[in-house]
Design a protein around this motif. Structure first.
Motif, PDB file in Angstrom:
ATOM      1  N   GLU A   8      12.583  -8.700  11.561  1.00 47.62           N
ATOM      2  CA  GLU A   8      13.592  -8.236  11.032  1.00 47.62           C
ATOM      3  C   GLU A   8      13.206  -8.196   9.849  1.00 47.62           C
ATOM      4  OE1 GLU A   8      14.918 -12.767  11.388  1.00 47.62           O
ATOM      5  OE2 GLU A   8      15.877 -12.303  12.916  1.00 47.62           O
ATOM      6  N   GLN A   9      11.663  -7.829   8.952  1.00 43.21           N
ATOM      7  CA  GLN A   9      11.416  -7.365   7.887  1.00 43.21           C
ATOM      8  C   GLN A   9      11.363  -5.877   7.974  1.00 43.21           C
ATOM      9  OE1 GLN A   9       7.216  -8.658   8.043  1.00 43.21           O
ATOM     10  NE2 GLN A   9       8.342 -11.207   6.689  1.00 43.21           N
ATOM     11  N   VAL A  10      11.405  -5.710   6.272  1.00 46.60           N
ATOM     12  CA  VAL A  10      12.175  -4.457   6.016  1.00 46.60           C
ATOM     13  C   VAL A  10      10.516  -3.854   5.939  1.00 46.60           C
ATOM     14  CG1 VAL A  10      12.927  -2.960   4.622  1.00 46.60           C
ATOM     15  CG2 VAL A  10      14.479  -4.896   5.404  1.00 46.60           C
ATOM     16  N   PRO A  11      10.558  -2.748   6.341  1.00 53.38           N
ATOM     17  CA  PRO A  11       9.053  -2.230   5.983  1.00 53.38           C
ATOM     18  C   PRO A  11       9.169  -1.967   4.594  1.00 53.38           C
ATOM     19  CG  PRO A  11      10.403  -0.676   6.876  1.00 53.38           C
ATOM     20  CD  PRO A  11      10.902  -2.065   6.953  1.00 53.38           C
ATOM     21  N   SER A  12       7.824  -2.230   3.765  1.00 49.15           N
ATOM     22  CA  SER A  12       7.521  -1.952   2.526  1.00 49.15           C
ATOM     23  C   SER A  12       6.783  -0.645   1.983  1.00 49.15           C
ATOM     24  CB  SER A  12       7.011  -2.747   1.837  1.00 49.15           C
ATOM     25  OG  SER A  12       5.098  -2.412   2.273  1.00 49.15           O
ATOM     26  N   SER A  13       7.354  -0.005   1.098  1.00 49.21           N
ATOM     27  CA  SER A  13       6.585   1.265   0.705  1.00 49.21           C
ATOM     28  C   SER A  13       5.776   1.695   0.233  1.00 49.21           C
ATOM     29  CB  SER A  13       7.794   1.591  -0.964  1.00 49.21           C
ATOM     30  OG  SER A  13       7.458   0.366  -1.971  1.00 49.21           O
ATOM     31  N   PRO A  14       4.844   2.360   0.553  1.00 48.65           N
ATOM     32  CA  PRO A  14       3.411   2.656  -0.080  1.00 48.65           C
ATOM     33  C   PRO A  14       3.072   2.107  -1.090  1.00 48.65           C
ATOM     34  CG  PRO A  14       4.449   4.878   0.738  1.00 48.65           C
ATOM     35  CD  PRO A  14       6.080   4.173   0.308  1.00 48.65           C
ATOM     36  N   GLY A  15       1.904   0.859  -0.872  1.00 51.55           N
ATOM     37  CA  GLY A  15       1.439   0.915  -2.110  1.00 51.55           C
ATOM     38  C   GLY A  15       0.654   1.957  -2.678  1.00 51.55           C
ATOM     39  N   PRO A  16      -0.331   1.063  -3.877  1.00 52.00           N
ATOM     40  CA  PRO A  16      -0.443   2.326  -5.558  1.00 52.00           C
ATOM     41  C   PRO A  16      -0.972   2.867  -4.107  1.00 52.00           C
ATOM     42  CG  PRO A  16      -0.133   0.375  -5.412  1.00 52.00           C
ATOM     43  CD  PRO A  16      -0.153   0.458  -4.254  1.00 52.00           C
ATOM     44  N   ARG A  17      -2.386   2.690  -3.494  1.00 52.39           N
ATOM     45  CA  ARG A  17      -3.942   3.400  -3.318  1.00 52.39           C
ATOM     46  C   ARG A  17      -3.260   4.832  -2.362  1.00 52.39           C
ATOM     47  NH1 ARG A  17      -8.306   1.747  -4.988  1.00 52.39           N
ATOM     48  NH2 ARG A  17      -8.770   0.160  -5.018  1.00 52.39           N
ATOM     49  N   ARG A  19      -0.798   6.222  -2.318  1.00 51.77           N
ATOM     50  CA  ARG A  19       0.673   7.933  -2.817  1.00 51.77           C
ATOM     51  C   ARG A  19      -0.262   8.309  -3.578  1.00 51.77           C
ATOM     52  NH1 ARG A  19       6.605   5.403  -4.153  1.00 51.77           N
ATOM     53  NH2 ARG A  19       6.904   5.389  -2.877  1.00 51.77           N
ATOM     54  N   ARG A  20      -1.744   7.808  -4.337  1.00 54.24           N
ATOM     55  CA  ARG A  20      -2.514   9.481  -5.370  1.00 54.24           C
ATOM     56  C   ARG A  20      -3.038   9.937  -4.968  1.00 54.24           C
ATOM     57  NH1 ARG A  20      -7.683   4.755  -6.622  1.00 54.24           N
ATOM     58  NH2 ARG A  20      -6.535   3.318  -8.069  1.00 54.24           N
ATOM     59  N   PRO A  21      -3.260  10.573  -3.764  1.00 50.73           N
ATOM     60  CA  PRO A  21      -2.823  12.150  -2.821  1.00 50.73           C
ATOM     61  C   PRO A  21      -1.808  13.037  -3.835  1.00 50.73           C
ATOM     62  CG  PRO A  21      -4.226  10.828  -1.631  1.00 50.73           C
ATOM     63  CD  PRO A  21      -3.495  10.226  -2.297  1.00 50.73           C
ATOM     64  N   LEU A  22      -0.344  11.913  -3.608  1.00 51.43           N
ATOM     65  CA  LEU A  22       0.835  12.613  -3.694  1.00 51.43           C
ATOM     66  C   LEU A  22       1.062  12.518  -5.629  1.00 51.43           C
ATOM     67  CD1 LEU A  22       3.235  13.694  -3.437  1.00 51.43           C
ATOM     68  CD2 LEU A  22       4.187  11.366  -3.260  1.00 51.43           C
ATOM     69  N   ILE A  23       0.120  11.337  -6.151  1.00 56.93           N
ATOM     70  CA  ILE A  23       0.572  11.172  -7.354  1.00 56.93           C
ATOM     71  C   ILE A  23      -0.400  12.394  -8.093  1.00 56.93           C
ATOM     72  CG2 ILE A  23      -0.554   9.952  -9.509  1.00 56.93           C
ATOM     73  CD1 ILE A  23       0.945   7.857  -7.715  1.00 56.93           C
ATOM     74  N   ALA A  26       1.125  16.082  -7.838  1.00 59.95           N
ATOM     75  CA  ALA A  26       2.088  16.102  -8.697  1.00 59.95           C
ATOM     76  C   ALA A  26       1.352  16.469  -9.778  1.00 59.95           C
ATOM     77  CB  ALA A  26       2.711  15.195  -8.937  1.00 59.95           C
ATOM     78  N   TRP A  27       0.614  16.046 -10.366  1.00 59.60           N
ATOM     79  CA  TRP A  27      -0.213  16.077 -11.714  1.00 59.60           C
ATOM     80  C   TRP A  27      -0.338  17.844 -11.564  1.00 59.60           C
ATOM     81  CZ3 TRP A  27       0.663  14.573 -16.122  1.00 59.60           C
ATOM     82  CH2 TRP A  27       0.964  13.207 -16.637  1.00 59.60           C
ATOM     83  N   LEU A  28      -1.086  18.018 -10.436  1.00 58.87           N
ATOM     84  CA  LEU A  28      -1.783  18.897 -10.678  1.00 58.87           C
ATOM     85  C   LEU A  28      -0.235  20.124 -10.348  1.00 58.87           C
ATOM     86  CD1 LEU A  28      -4.371  19.458  -8.364  1.00 58.87           C
ATOM     87  CD2 LEU A  28      -4.619  19.612 -10.542  1.00 58.87           C
ATOM     88  N   TRP A  29       0.602  20.391  -9.679  1.00 56.72           N
ATOM     89  CA  TRP A  29       1.470  21.789  -9.463  1.00 56.72           C
ATOM     90  C   TRP A  29       2.086  21.078 -10.997  1.00 56.72           C
ATOM     91  CZ3 TRP A  29       3.238  23.477  -5.400  1.00 56.72           C
ATOM     92  CH2 TRP A  29       4.320  24.384  -5.729  1.00 56.72           C
ATOM     93  N   VAL A  30       2.848  20.384 -12.007  1.00 57.04           N
ATOM     94  CA  VAL A  30       3.077  20.628 -13.215  1.00 57.04           C
ATOM     95  C   VAL A  30       1.666  21.153 -14.047  1.00 57.04           C
ATOM     96  CG1 VAL A  30       4.242  19.565 -14.625  1.00 57.04           C
ATOM     97  CG2 VAL A  30       4.571  18.904 -12.741  1.00 57.04           C
TER      98      VAL A  30
END
Length: 51
Positions: A8-17, A19-23, A26-30
């Motif tokens: 019944e628990q809602v899946p949580s969003s990914p933790g900070p670790r 998301r590091r590659p995505l972050i 994104a920094w390189l993209w900008v």
């Protein structure tokens, strides 16, 4: 109150670790075009003021 079962628990969003590659991407993209634009600005401003 009863605790929700694992199903019944809602899946949580990914933790900070996770998301590091995505972050980083994104920094390189900008950041890369921004750095290039600033480099060109300084280069052309130098040409403008020094002749």
């Amino acid at each position: 109150m009863s605790q929700p079962t694992p199903q019944e628990q809602v899946p949580s969003s990914p933790g900070p670790r996770e998301r590091r590659p995505l972050i980083a991407f994104a920094w390189l993209w900008v950041g890369a075009p921004l750095a290039y634009g600033l480099y060109e600005l300084v280069r052309k401003a130098t040409q403008l003021f020094t002749g």
